[in-house]
Design an enzyme around this catalytic site. Structure first.
Site, PDB file in Angstrom:
ATOM      1  N   LYS A  14      54.741  48.277  40.329  1.00  0.00           N
ATOM      2  CA  LYS A  14      54.631  47.413  41.790  1.00  0.00           C
ATOM      3  C   LYS A  14      53.158  47.420  42.274  1.00  0.00           C
ATOM      4  O   LYS A  14      52.336  48.099  41.815  1.00  0.00           O
ATOM      5  CB  LYS A  14      55.814  48.224  42.794  1.00  0.00           C
ATOM      6  CG  LYS A  14      57.137  48.093  42.194  1.00  0.00           C
ATOM      7  CD  LYS A  14      58.097  48.428  43.363  1.00  0.00           C
ATOM      8  CE  LYS A  14      59.476  48.351  42.809  1.00  0.00           C
ATOM      9  NZ  LYS A  14      60.468  48.905  43.866  1.00  0.00           N
ATOM     10  N   TYR A  54      64.702  39.520  44.539  1.00  0.00           N
ATOM     11  CA  TYR A  54      65.467  40.429  45.022  1.00  0.00           C
ATOM     12  C   TYR A  54      66.696  40.073  45.781  1.00  0.00           C
ATOM     13  O   TYR A  54      67.073  40.423  46.651  1.00  0.00           O
ATOM     14  CB  TYR A  54      64.622  41.272  46.031  1.00  0.00           C
ATOM     15  CG  TYR A  54      63.690  42.530  45.239  1.00  0.00           C
ATOM     16  CD1 TYR A  54      64.457  43.558  44.751  1.00  0.00           C
ATOM     17  CD2 TYR A  54      62.336  42.146  45.295  1.00  0.00           C
ATOM     18  CE1 TYR A  54      63.801  44.441  44.010  1.00  0.00           C
ATOM     19  CE2 TYR A  54      61.631  43.475  44.505  1.00  0.00           C
ATOM     20  CZ  TYR A  54      62.221  44.482  44.013  1.00  0.00           C
ATOM     21  OH  TYR A  54      61.791  45.381  43.287  1.00  0.00           O
ATOM     22  N   ASN A 117      57.428  52.691  45.835  1.00  0.00           N
ATOM     23  CA  ASN A 117      57.871  53.722  44.922  1.00  0.00           C
ATOM     24  C   ASN A 117      57.431  53.398  43.589  1.00  0.00           C
ATOM     25  O   ASN A 117      58.147  53.986  42.730  1.00  0.00           O
ATOM     26  CB  ASN A 117      59.455  53.757  45.117  1.00  0.00           C
ATOM     27  CG  ASN A 117      60.112  52.566  44.811  1.00  0.00           C
ATOM     28  OD1 ASN A 117      59.656  51.543  44.383  1.00  0.00           O
ATOM     29  ND2 ASN A 117      61.601  52.523  44.997  1.00  0.00           N
ATOM     30  N   HIS A 120      59.649  49.630  39.216  1.00  0.00           N
ATOM     31  CA  HIS A 120      61.068  48.943  39.277  1.00  0.00           C
ATOM     32  C   HIS A 120      61.986  48.931  37.997  1.00  0.00           C
ATOM     33  O   HIS A 120      61.087  48.862  36.860  1.00  0.00           O
ATOM     34  CB  HIS A 120      61.091  47.181  39.603  1.00  0.00           C
ATOM     35  CG  HIS A 120      62.322  46.739  39.449  1.00  0.00           C
ATOM     36  ND1 HIS A 120      63.402  46.506  40.408  1.00  0.00           N
ATOM     37  CD2 HIS A 120      62.710  45.961  38.381  1.00  0.00           C
ATOM     38  CE1 HIS A 120      64.233  45.748  39.868  1.00  0.00           C
ATOM     39  NE2 HIS A 120      64.250  45.655  38.693  1.00  0.00           N
ATOM     40  N   GLU A 131      66.781  39.550  34.795  1.00  0.00           N
ATOM     41  CA  GLU A 131      65.576  39.919  35.228  1.00  0.00           C
ATOM     42  C   GLU A 131      64.728  39.681  34.171  1.00  0.00           C
ATOM     43  O   GLU A 131      63.460  39.323  34.378  1.00  0.00           O
ATOM     44  CB  GLU A 131      65.647  41.509  36.005  1.00  0.00           C
ATOM     45  CG  GLU A 131      66.279  41.649  36.978  1.00  0.00           C
ATOM     46  CD  GLU A 131      66.269  42.965  37.532  1.00  0.00           C
ATOM     47  OE1 GLU A 131      66.636  43.402  38.772  1.00  0.00           O
ATOM     48  OE2 GLU A 131      65.668  43.977  36.756  1.00  0.00           O
TER      49      GLU A 131
HETATM   50  N1  UDP Z   1      64.120  49.875  49.073  1.00  0.00           N
HETATM   51  C1  UDP Z   1      63.528  50.078  50.548  1.00  0.00           C
HETATM   52  N2  UDP Z   1      64.319  50.805  51.426  1.00  0.00           N
HETATM   53  C2  UDP Z   1      65.783  51.337  50.950  1.00  0.00           C
HETATM   54  C3  UDP Z   1      66.030  50.946  49.626  1.00  0.00           C
HETATM   55  C4  UDP Z   1      65.254  50.538  48.841  1.00  0.00           C
HETATM   56  O1  UDP Z   1      62.475  49.834  50.807  1.00  0.00           O
HETATM   57  O2  UDP Z   1      66.070  52.036  51.975  1.00  0.00           O
HETATM   58  C5  UDP Z   1      63.247  49.086  48.140  1.00  0.00           C
HETATM   59  C6  UDP Z   1      62.464  50.004  47.153  1.00  0.00           C
HETATM   60  O3  UDP Z   1      61.245  49.614  46.731  1.00  0.00           O
HETATM   61  C7  UDP Z   1      63.599  49.657  46.007  1.00  0.00           C
HETATM   62  C8  UDP Z   1      63.873  48.323  46.210  1.00  0.00           C
HETATM   63  O4  UDP Z   1      64.246  48.230  47.631  1.00  0.00           O
HETATM   64  O5  UDP Z   1      63.073  50.106  44.914  1.00  0.00           O
HETATM   65  C9  UDP Z   1      65.196  47.943  45.572  1.00  0.00           C
HETATM   66  O6  UDP Z   1      66.128  48.911  46.233  1.00  0.00           O
HETATM   67  P1  UDP Z   1      67.385  49.353  45.144  1.00  0.00           P
HETATM   68  O7  UDP Z   1      68.356  50.146  45.943  1.00  0.00           O
HETATM   69  O8  UDP Z   1      67.733  48.496  44.272  1.00  0.00           O
HETATM   70  O9  UDP Z   1      66.609  50.635  44.393  1.00  0.00           O
HETATM   71  P2  UDP Z   1      65.963  50.896  42.627  1.00  0.00           P
HETATM   72  O10 UDP Z   1      67.059  49.963  42.026  1.00  0.00           O
HETATM   73  O11 UDP Z   1      64.613  50.167  43.043  1.00  0.00           O
HETATM   74  O12 UDP Z   1      65.846  52.204  42.550  1.00  0.00           O
HETATM   75 MG    MG Z   2      67.734  48.284  42.149  1.00  0.00          MG
END
Ligand code: UDP
Ligand code: MG
Length: 143
Positions: A14, A54, A117, A120, A131
């Site tokens: 990212k 997204y 974080n 992805h 994806e």
């Molecule tokens: N994210 C965020 N706040 C939250 C949860 C997710 O900003 O409370 C962002 C974070 O960058 C995350 C992405 O949205 O990686 C996608 O969320 P997801 O729940 O799919 O988490 P992931 O699959 O990336 O662990």
């Molecule tokens: Mg996810």
């Protein structure tokens, strides 16, 4: 011994991690964990492209901020191949919130907060297919 399950999944380094010059270190850990890199490129998503990628999250409160962040600078996208690659890549990434991620995971090492974080990963076989198709052409996927 269980059956071999050779999978492909999508990884994204990212914008926060690319900006902090962590691309090489993250790719090194990906290769050290045994994944094969089958595709690799850098691109800068537009805001609209990030919204499409997204779209499953469009009703979530963090959607606008997430799409702003994901289009704030270049990302590196990779097609990873390996045994149980989808689950194993999620394990190497760690929990979404770096504060809750296990020691040694990429998000624990390199994540800033629950949004920024570092990486992805696709969350299942259907998501991985969608994806990978978002970022890689049929020609690249056939390799
Ligand atoms: N994210 C965020 N706040 C939250 C949860 C997710 O900003 O409370 C962002 C974070 O960058 C995350 C992405 O949205 O990686 C996608 O969320 P997801 O729940 O799919 O988490 P992931 O699959 O990336 O662990
Ligand atoms: Mg996810």
């Amino acid at each position: 011994m269980g059956d071999l399950l050779l999978e492909r999944t999508l990884a994204i380094i990212k914008p926060d991690a690319v900006k902090r010059h962590l691309t090489g270190e993250i790719l090194r850990q990906i290769e050290n964990t045994g994944f094969t890199l089958r595709g690799l490129k850098m691109l800068h998503l537009t805001r609209v492209q990030a919204e499409h990628f997204y779209e499953v999250h469009k009703a979530r409160p963090f959607f606008g901020s997430l799409c702003q962040y994901m289009s704030s600078g270049p990302v590196v996208v990779a097609m990873l191949e390996g045994e149980r690659a989808i689950e194993r890549w999620r394990e190497l990434m760690g929990a979404t919130d770096p504060a809750k991620a296990a020691a040694g995971t990429l998000r624990k090492q390199f994540g800033t907060d629950i949004e920024q974080n570092a990486v992805h990963g696709s969350d299942g076989p259907e998501t991985a297919a969608r994806e990978l198709g978002f970022f890689f052409s049929g020609l690249e996927l056939a390799g």
